[in-house]
Design a protein around this motif. Sequence first.
Motif, short mmCIF file in Angstrom:
data_model
loop_
_atom_site.label_atom_id
_atom_site.label_comp_id
_atom_site.label_asym_id
_atom_site.label_seq_id
_atom_site.Cartn_x
_atom_site.Cartn_y
_atom_site.Cartn_z
N VAL A 1 80.89 141.16 17.40
CA VAL A 1 79.97 142.19 16.91
C VAL A 1 78.82 141.52 16.19
CG1 VAL A 1 79.71 144.17 15.37
CG2 VAL A 1 81.81 143.89 16.71
N GLU A 2 77.61 141.93 16.53
CA GLU A 2 76.42 141.37 15.90
C GLU A 2 76.12 142.10 14.60
OE1 GLU A 2 73.29 141.53 18.74
OE2 GLU A 2 74.38 140.36 20.25
N VAL A 3 75.70 141.34 13.59
CA VAL A 3 75.38 141.91 12.27
C VAL A 3 73.90 141.69 11.99
CG1 VAL A 3 75.79 141.72 9.79
CG2 VAL A 3 77.71 141.58 11.38
N ASP A 4 73.22 142.74 11.61
CA ASP A 4 71.80 142.66 11.32
C ASP A 4 71.56 141.75 10.12
OD1 ASP A 4 69.22 143.58 9.88
OD2 ASP A 4 69.08 144.62 11.81
N GLU A 5 70.75 140.72 10.30
CA GLU A 5 70.53 139.74 9.23
C GLU A 5 69.81 140.36 8.03
OE1 GLU A 5 68.55 136.28 10.63
OE2 GLU A 5 70.13 135.76 12.09
N GLU A 6 68.98 141.35 8.28
CA GLU A 6 68.19 141.95 7.20
C GLU A 6 69.00 142.98 6.42
OE1 GLU A 6 64.06 144.51 6.59
OE2 GLU A 6 64.40 143.36 8.43
N THR A 7 69.70 143.87 7.12
CA THR A 7 70.42 144.95 6.44
C THR A 7 71.89 144.63 6.17
OG1 THR A 7 71.11 146.05 8.50
CG2 THR A 7 68.93 146.60 7.63
N GLY A 8 72.45 143.68 6.93
CA GLY A 8 73.87 143.36 6.79
C GLY A 8 74.79 144.32 7.51
N ALA A 9 74.23 145.28 8.25
CA ALA A 9 75.04 146.28 8.94
C ALA A 9 75.44 145.79 10.33
CB ALA A 9 74.27 147.58 9.07
N PRO A 10 76.68 146.04 10.74
CA PRO A 10 77.09 145.71 12.11
C PRO A 10 76.28 146.55 13.11
CG PRO A 10 79.00 146.18 10.73
CD PRO A 10 77.80 146.61 9.97
#
Length: 331
Positions: free
Chosen positions: A265-274
């Motif tokens: 699962v990829e996690v958004d680097e800016e928001t930290g959300a999956p």
Amino acid sequence: MEQVIIIGAGPCGLSAASELKEQGLDPLIIEKGSIVDSIYRYPTFLQFHSTPELLEIGGIPFITPNEKPTRLEGLTYYRTVAERNQLRIRLYEKVLSIHSAEEGFELETEDRLGHVHSYRAKHVIVATGYFDQPNRLGVPGEDLPHVSHYYREAHPYAAMKVAIVGGNNSAVDAALELVRVGAEVTVIYRGAELSPYVKAWVRPLFESMVNKGKIRMLFSSRITEIATRYVTVETEGTTSRLDNDFVLALTGFRPDRQLLQASGVEVDEETGAPQHNPETMETNVPNLYIAGVIAAGSRANEIFIENGRFHGKSIARSIVERAGIAFDSQR
């Protein structure tokens, strides 16, 4: 092979399981602790911020004479949901890994006796909370035995000098309870004023205690060192040393997304959300879903039981419609 495995028996995991059962599926829940383990670990005398109807799941009313339920009532209610909906739950069993496999996923777990188990499932829902991963201070002495990121009740701190780190509800509630048992309380907060999220009916009580000198409040401050008998505090460039017996670092928690990331699962680097589809809660890994606070970004307090409980219906709709079954919205 299981049709659906849910990781986590918190309110959002139980809600997802209940929604799936309503659609004719019988998911298996795997939980590393007790049922609603995070609520069990709340302060002993905690009262929810929410009214009971906002905590309801599984079509079962939350009956209480109180305007806002207590922790004990919450534990009783969610146990009742699990029992009445006959949810299958394996407790004290930790999921170690999730791997994509032919026609679904393979999961490896370890139970409380150290035995390793394997499962296969067509769909997996990750509904793990965040109570196991506190936001650490990152200062020398944080791991000393008199330092805790969890607060249960005031009695052990009677007549002691206690430093509380934080300026949100958990810190304010703990400070008020500690003062009542005779503790000498200092609240250390990096903000210039209390968090705007502090409960409206509690804020004036806390401010009154500060104004009367019953609670020492240090704004724009941070602990830089914790020692056996003192803490070092920096306030707007000035360093001071405070005598201390206990430190309660009530700085909040954050979800642990390592299991998701290891599953692809990829996690958004800016928001930290999956990465996930908010309409279905499905991640970028097909048939792998998320529910509850694990879906939040760096601001974990954006998802509560109140809104996370609805993730289950979205997930159930996605799973049954993908299987070619008509979703019954009336159930």
